[in-house]
Motif scaffolding. Structure first.
Motif, PDB file in Angstrom:
ATOM      1  N   LEU A 457       0.845  -1.198   0.000  1.00 35.32           N
ATOM      2  CA  LEU A 457       0.000   0.000   0.000  1.00 35.32           C
ATOM      3  C   LEU A 457       0.879   1.246   0.000  1.00 35.32           C
ATOM      4  CD1 LEU A 457      -2.655   1.661   0.490  1.00 35.32           C
ATOM      5  CD2 LEU A 457      -2.265   1.292   2.946  1.00 35.32           C
ATOM      6  N   ASP A 458       0.498   2.220  -0.832  1.00 32.31           N
ATOM      7  CA  ASP A 458       1.100   3.546  -0.820  1.00 32.31           C
ATOM      8  C   ASP A 458      -0.041   4.552  -0.781  1.00 32.31           C
ATOM      9  OD1 ASP A 458       2.322   5.970  -1.236  1.00 32.31           O
ATOM     10  OD2 ASP A 458       3.468   5.352  -3.004  1.00 32.31           O
ATOM     11  N   PHE A 459      -0.242   5.239   0.366  1.00 31.08           N
ATOM     12  CA  PHE A 459      -1.364   6.169   0.443  1.00 31.08           C
ATOM     13  C   PHE A 459      -0.932   7.631   0.258  1.00 31.08           C
ATOM     14  CE2 PHE A 459      -0.192   5.016   4.823  1.00 31.08           C
ATOM     15  CZ  PHE A 459      -0.052   6.244   5.462  1.00 31.08           C
ATOM     16  N   PHE A 460       0.290   7.835  -0.243  1.00 23.70           N
ATOM     17  CA  PHE A 460       0.727   9.125  -0.791  1.00 23.70           C
ATOM     18  C   PHE A 460       1.313   8.833  -2.172  1.00 23.70           C
ATOM     19  CE2 PHE A 460       0.843  10.220   3.763  1.00 23.70           C
ATOM     20  CZ  PHE A 460       0.216  11.463   3.753  1.00 23.70           C
ATOM     21  N   ALA A 461       0.508   8.290  -3.060  1.00 20.95           N
ATOM     22  CA  ALA A 461       1.017   7.669  -4.278  1.00 20.95           C
ATOM     23  C   ALA A 461       1.658   8.656  -5.249  1.00 20.95           C
ATOM     24  CB  ALA A 461      -0.105   6.894  -4.976  1.00 20.95           C
ATOM     25  N   GLY A 462       1.170   9.888  -5.310  1.00 23.37           N
ATOM     26  CA  GLY A 462       1.818  10.890  -6.158  1.00 23.37           C
ATOM     27  C   GLY A 462       2.008  10.440  -7.589  1.00 23.37           C
ATOM     28  N   SER A 463       3.273  10.242  -7.986  1.00 20.36           N
ATOM     29  CA  SER A 463       3.573   9.908  -9.378  1.00 20.36           C
ATOM     30  C   SER A 463       3.381   8.438  -9.698  1.00 20.36           C
ATOM     31  CB  SER A 463       5.014  10.310  -9.711  1.00 20.36           C
ATOM     32  OG  SER A 463       5.933   9.519  -8.988  1.00 20.36           O
ATOM     33  N   GLY A 464       3.045   7.611  -8.722  1.00 23.43           N
ATOM     34  CA  GLY A 464       2.765   6.198  -8.989  1.00 23.43           C
ATOM     35  C   GLY A 464       3.991   5.318  -9.077  1.00 23.43           C
ATOM     36  N   THR A 465       5.127   5.793  -8.560  1.00 21.37           N
ATOM     37  CA  THR A 465       6.356   4.998  -8.625  1.00 21.37           C
ATOM     38  C   THR A 465       6.189   3.641  -7.964  1.00 21.37           C
ATOM     39  OG1 THR A 465       7.662   7.042  -8.570  1.00 21.37           O
ATOM     40  CG2 THR A 465       8.821   4.995  -8.087  1.00 21.37           C
ATOM     41  N   THR A 466       5.465   3.602  -6.852  1.00 20.44           N
ATOM     42  CA  THR A 466       5.283   2.341  -6.125  1.00 20.44           C
ATOM     43  C   THR A 466       4.584   1.302  -6.993  1.00 20.44           C
ATOM     44  OG1 THR A 466       5.177   3.522  -4.022  1.00 20.44           O
ATOM     45  CG2 THR A 466       4.301   1.284  -4.049  1.00 20.44           C
ATOM     46  N   ARG A 481       2.776 -10.030  -6.574  1.00 18.32           N
ATOM     47  CA  ARG A 481       2.452  -8.973  -5.617  1.00 18.32           C
ATOM     48  C   ARG A 481       1.334  -8.091  -6.162  1.00 18.32           C
ATOM     49  NH1 ARG A 481       7.631  -9.746  -6.432  1.00 18.32           N
ATOM     50  NH2 ARG A 481       9.044 -10.266  -4.707  1.00 18.32           N
ATOM     51  N   ARG A 482       0.534  -7.522  -5.238  1.00 18.47           N
ATOM     52  CA  ARG A 482      -0.538  -6.596  -5.618  1.00 18.47           C
ATOM     53  C   ARG A 482      -0.292  -5.263  -4.932  1.00 18.47           C
ATOM     54  NH1 ARG A 482      -2.960  -9.115  -9.926  1.00 18.47           N
ATOM     55  NH2 ARG A 482      -2.884 -11.351  -9.482  1.00 18.47           N
ATOM     56  N   PHE A 483      -0.747  -4.193  -5.575  1.00 20.95           N
ATOM     57  CA  PHE A 483      -0.583  -2.876  -4.965  1.00 20.95           C
ATOM     58  C   PHE A 483      -1.910  -2.140  -4.869  1.00 20.95           C
ATOM     59  CE2 PHE A 483       0.243  -1.948  -9.531  1.00 20.95           C
ATOM     60  CZ  PHE A 483      -0.675  -0.922  -9.744  1.00 20.95           C
ATOM     61  N   ILE A 484      -1.971  -1.265  -3.880  1.00 22.13           N
ATOM     62  CA  ILE A 484      -3.076  -0.320  -3.717  1.00 22.13           C
ATOM     63  C   ILE A 484      -2.446   1.056  -3.609  1.00 22.13           C
ATOM     64  CG2 ILE A 484      -5.017   0.417  -2.281  1.00 22.13           C
ATOM     65  CD1 ILE A 484      -5.196  -2.469  -1.234  1.00 22.13           C
ATOM     66  N   LEU A 485      -2.796   1.939  -4.527  1.00 24.33           N
ATOM     67  CA  LEU A 485      -2.312   3.310  -4.518  1.00 24.33           C
ATOM     68  C   LEU A 485      -3.451   4.238  -4.131  1.00 24.33           C
ATOM     69  CD1 LEU A 485      -0.314   3.419  -7.904  1.00 24.33           C
ATOM     70  CD2 LEU A 485       0.491   2.649  -5.656  1.00 24.33           C
ATOM     71  N   ALA A 486      -3.186   5.170  -3.236  1.00 22.23           N
ATOM     72  CA  ALA A 486      -4.181   6.176  -2.858  1.00 22.23           C
ATOM     73  C   ALA A 486      -3.556   7.547  -3.037  1.00 22.23           C
ATOM     74  CB  ALA A 486      -4.633   5.978  -1.411  1.00 22.23           C
ATOM     75  N   THR A 487      -4.268   8.434  -3.712  1.00 22.64           N
ATOM     76  CA  THR A 487      -3.766   9.785  -3.933  1.00 22.64           C
ATOM     77  C   THR A 487      -4.931  10.729  -4.109  1.00 22.64           C
ATOM     78  OG1 THR A 487      -2.274  11.154  -5.271  1.00 22.64           O
ATOM     79  CG2 THR A 487      -3.608   9.539  -6.450  1.00 22.64           C
ATOM     80  N   ASN A 488      -4.697  12.008  -3.830  1.00 23.69           N
ATOM     81  CA  ASN A 488      -5.749  12.982  -4.094  1.00 23.69           C
ATOM     82  C   ASN A 488      -5.719  13.361  -5.577  1.00 23.69           C
ATOM     83  OD1 ASN A 488      -3.772  15.011  -4.558  1.00 23.69           O
ATOM     84  ND2 ASN A 488      -3.734  15.518  -2.384  1.00 23.69           N
ATOM     85  N   ASN A 489      -6.657  14.190  -5.991  1.00 27.45           N
ATOM     86  CA  ASN A 489      -6.693  14.592  -7.400  1.00 27.45           C
ATOM     87  C   ASN A 489      -6.493  16.097  -7.531  1.00 27.45           C
ATOM     88  OD1 ASN A 489      -6.752  13.875 -10.059  1.00 27.45           O
ATOM     89  ND2 ASN A 489      -8.978  13.849 -10.251  1.00 27.45           N
ATOM     90  N   GLU A 490      -5.736  16.655  -6.579  1.00 32.56           N
ATOM     91  CA  GLU A 490      -5.404  18.068  -6.645  1.00 32.56           C
ATOM     92  C   GLU A 490      -4.633  18.341  -7.938  1.00 32.56           C
ATOM     93  OE1 GLU A 490      -2.101  20.859  -4.557  1.00 32.56           O
ATOM     94  OE2 GLU A 490      -3.033  19.319  -3.320  1.00 32.56           O
ATOM     95  N   ASP A 491      -5.082  19.344  -8.685  1.00 37.30           N
ATOM     96  CA  ASP A 491      -4.499  19.672  -9.991  1.00 37.30           C
ATOM     97  C   ASP A 491      -4.518  18.462 -10.925  1.00 37.30           C
ATOM     98  OD1 ASP A 491      -3.920  22.288  -9.140  1.00 37.30           O
ATOM     99  OD2 ASP A 491      -2.008  21.657  -8.297  1.00 37.30           O
ATOM    100  N   GLN A 492      -5.512  17.592 -10.706  1.00 31.53           N
ATOM    101  CA  GLN A 492      -5.694  16.380 -11.536  1.00 31.53           C
ATOM    102  C   GLN A 492      -4.461  15.483 -11.530  1.00 31.53           C
ATOM    103  OE1 GLN A 492      -7.213  18.302 -15.269  1.00 31.53           O
ATOM    104  NE2 GLN A 492      -8.937  16.931 -14.901  1.00 31.53           N
ATOM    105  N   ILE A 493      -3.768  15.461 -10.388  1.00 33.11           N
ATOM    106  CA  ILE A 493      -2.569  14.626 -10.295  1.00 33.11           C
ATOM    107  C   ILE A 493      -2.888  13.154 -10.522  1.00 33.11           C
ATOM    108  CG2 ILE A 493      -2.770  14.469  -7.774  1.00 33.11           C
ATOM    109  CD1 ILE A 493       0.205  14.189  -7.608  1.00 33.11           C
ATOM    110  N   ALA A 494      -4.034  12.697 -10.003  1.00 33.49           N
ATOM    111  CA  ALA A 494      -4.383  11.279 -10.145  1.00 33.49           C
ATOM    112  C   ALA A 494      -4.581  10.910 -11.604  1.00 33.49           C
ATOM    113  CB  ALA A 494      -5.641  10.959  -9.341  1.00 33.49           C
TER     114      ALA A 494
END
Length: 618
Positions: A457-466, A481-494
């Motif tokens: 899990l990465d709950f500050f996913a940002g650029s999605g490197t994880t 392995r499986r991943f879960i990314l969580a990020t906000n969509n400020e400035d449509q970053i997601a």
């Protein structure tokens, strides 16, 4: 109550003599004077409380105030102290219930043969963590996060405002923000799970104290990462007398307090160890052991190259003490030693061997003890030493420029990652100017700490490197392995960064082969807690939680879902292999109904998904 207030009557205060009467001041050394002062104050408050409780007048207000003072005085004094702040996101949950809503247009199905999915959760990560507690409590093996560093330069937003350096609560707000998220994150970890946090000097000290409080006895280490070098503008700063920043920190904590979190150690290139200066000549039942330089001396091509490199004069015998220099300087020497690494050895520790008379002094023999095999040699005193093969030290390094040669296990100093920064804007095919971390760094952190079937899990996913690091790692070792990314969509970053990177990786970008993946995209939504038909509203949104918990797509034709009696009665089981069913609905099945599900796998939908929300609003 004015002059009648108990707290204003000092006649009830015990004297210092009463508090300290058992102490001989000339003989007693008090190494914690503040604790004594606190104890005096507590004793004073206790006297006041006893007086207030025993009086005939109504002293309820005084009692409450005194109890609060007593509570504050009893609070621990060691640890992180900060001004607690509230968040609009948390405040909103008083009357709004967060849910996940899938954007099916953004689903990626890159692995047709694979039925399992990874997830991108878009919105305030506090809500994502809240919902993940319903689906993944005790199920996440590794959490990796790269939170905002709180530099005061528009990198950290709190309650819709960027916190700048002049904000008097710049640190308190950041700590409050991290505290509520890290406490939720801890619940998600497996019993032996770990959390890895990338940070710099702005909040390292505060984060360390906060983590010590949330994960008592969980501290593993601080990894020091070389993220830049003294060049460009930093040279001028250094010449002016400043100590410029080159490193950042990675805090590692385990949930159960274990320290052995490096399941798969990493290796860096090292110089040749000149103690490997013997060569074994195979005699079938034993080995002759001769100085390595004797063997090198007989190789004319090696001698000519060493002479051309001015490392040895013509006709001069090679020096045993300079083998490391020969290895590092001469390609021919290096290739010869590497190719014959099983026969290049060094002395090691003493070992005891039975039947010593069967061994000839000076010869090297195979010796088995337990489940291990050793190379041993008897000296003239009849004592035995081990020989270690140089081949045990050889391999490909995990450096920026991986090379085959002698290795050393990496510790808490991770060097040369500044070399990755020159190409970082091209990684993943997306540009991200605010804290993008090298893919190699994240991939190596996960390679060292995860097994092949772990969930990350990465709950500050940002650029999605994880996400890309997990996919690269799976491609490298055949993992799942499986991943879960969580990020906000400020400035449509997601959309523009995180999701776009997953698209790029799935399709393949630059010169790298693609890493196809399955991904579901969930947005955060809300249901009004005063909804008159709250149960129906919540149950209609339980599908995303089922998908997240099980990593599946309920739109598959062989999967069914039953949350109420109507769906139970109307479900068509033709072609259905799995049905996710609510427990209370499953109990409605009569004997005949149970028989109709004979060839179907029934999986209970946890009542805990929205039970608390429904119970609080009955």
């Amino acid at each position: 109550m004015d002059d009648e207030r108990l707290i204003s009557k000092p006649k009830f205060r015990p004297s210092r003599k009463e508090v300290m009467m058992s102490l001989d001041k000339e003989k007693f050394f008090n190494d914690d004077p503040r604790a004594s002062e606190r104890n005096e104050a507590l004793l004073y408050i206790q006297k006041l409380l006893e007086k207030a409780r025993s009086g005939t007048e109504n002293k309820e207000e005084d009692i409450k105030e005194l109890e609060e003072i007593q509570r504050l005085l009893n609070q621990k004094k060691y640890g992180l102290v900060w001004e607690q702040h509230d968040e609009k996101a948390i405040h909103k949950m008083r009357d709004q219930i967060p849910i996940f809503i899938e954007d099916s247009q953004k689903k990626i199905k890159g692995r047709a043969q694979d039925s399992k999915y990874n997830f991108l959760l878009v919105g305030e990560n506090f809500y994502s963590l809240h919902l993940l507690r319903k689906t993944h409590t005790g199920k996440i093996n590794v959490i990796y996060i790269d939170p905002p560093y709180n530099t005061g330069h528009k990198d950290f937003m709190y309650n819709d405002q960027f916190i700048n350096q002049n904000n008097e609560y710049i640190h308190s707000k950041w700590i409050s923000f991290m505290d509520v998220r890290l406490r939720q994150a801890k619940e998600l970890l497996t019993y032996d799970g770990i959390i890895i946090i990338h940070i710099d000097n702005h909040e390292y000290a505060n984060l360390k104290l906060l983590m010590d409080e949330i994960f008592p006895n969980g501290y593993v280490t601080t990894i020091h990462v070389e993220m830049s070098t003294v060049q460009g503008m930093k040279v001028r700063s250094a010449k002016l007398g400043n100590i410029v920043k080159n490193g950042e920190y990675i805090l590692v904590y385990s949930k159960n307090g274990r320290n052995d979190v490096m399941k798969h150690p990493l290796y860096d290139h090292t110089n040749f160890d000149g103690h490997y200066n013997y060569f074994l000549i195979d005699k079938k039942n034993y080995y002759d052991c001769v100085p390595l330089v004797q063997v090198l001396q007989k190789n004319e091509a090696i001698l000519r190259q060493l002479e051309s490199l001015d490392l040895v004069k013509q006709g001069v015998v090679l020096s045993n003490s300079k083998i490391g220099i020969y290895y590092d300087s001469s390609k021919l020497v290096r290739n010869f030693i590497n190719e014959n690494a099983d026969f290049v050895v060094r002395d090691h520790t003493a070992i005891k061997a039975k039947d010593s008379n069967q061994y000839v002094t000076g010869k090297v023999y195979h010796f088995e003890h337990g489940n291990r095999e050793y190379l041993i040699q008897k000296n003239k005193n009849g004592e035995f030493t081990q020989k270690i093969r140089f081949s045990d030290k050889l391999g490909y390094s995990d450096d920026f420029r991986s090379e085959y040669g002698p290795l050393k296990i990496r510790g808490d100093w991770w060097k040369d990652f500044y070399l990755d920064m020159g190409n970082i804007n091209k990684e993943g095919g997306v540009s991200f100017s605010n804290g993008k971390k090298p893919l190699r760094l994240v991939e190596q952190l996960l390679r060292a700490t995860t097994d092949k079937n772990d969930t990350i899990l990465d709950f500050f996913a940002g650029s999605g490197t994880t996400g890309e690091a997990v996919l690269d790692l799976n491609k490298r070792d055949g993992g799942n392995r499986r991943f879960i990314l969580a990020t906000n969509n400020e400035d449509q970053i997601a959309d523009k960064i995180t999701y776009q990177r997953m698209l790029n990786v799935n399709k393949g970008y630059t010169k790298h082969a693609s890493c196809p993946l399955n991904l579901k995209y969930f947005n955060i939504g809300f249901i009004d807690s005063k909804n008159p038909d709250l149960e129906t509203a919540l149950l209609s949104n339980v599908k995303t939680l089922i998908e997240l918990r099980n990593g599946v797509d309920l739109k598959r034709s062989d999967i069914g879902i039953v949350t109420n009696r109507q769906e139970l009665e109307s479900i068509n089981l033709e072609g259905i292999n799995v049905v996710y069913i609510r427990g209370r609905v499953r109990r409605m099945l009569n004997e005949k109904g149970v028989e109709s599900f004979d060839n179907v796998k029934l999986i209970d939908i946890p009542e805990t998904f929205f039970a608390k929300e429904m119970r609080e609003n009955i």
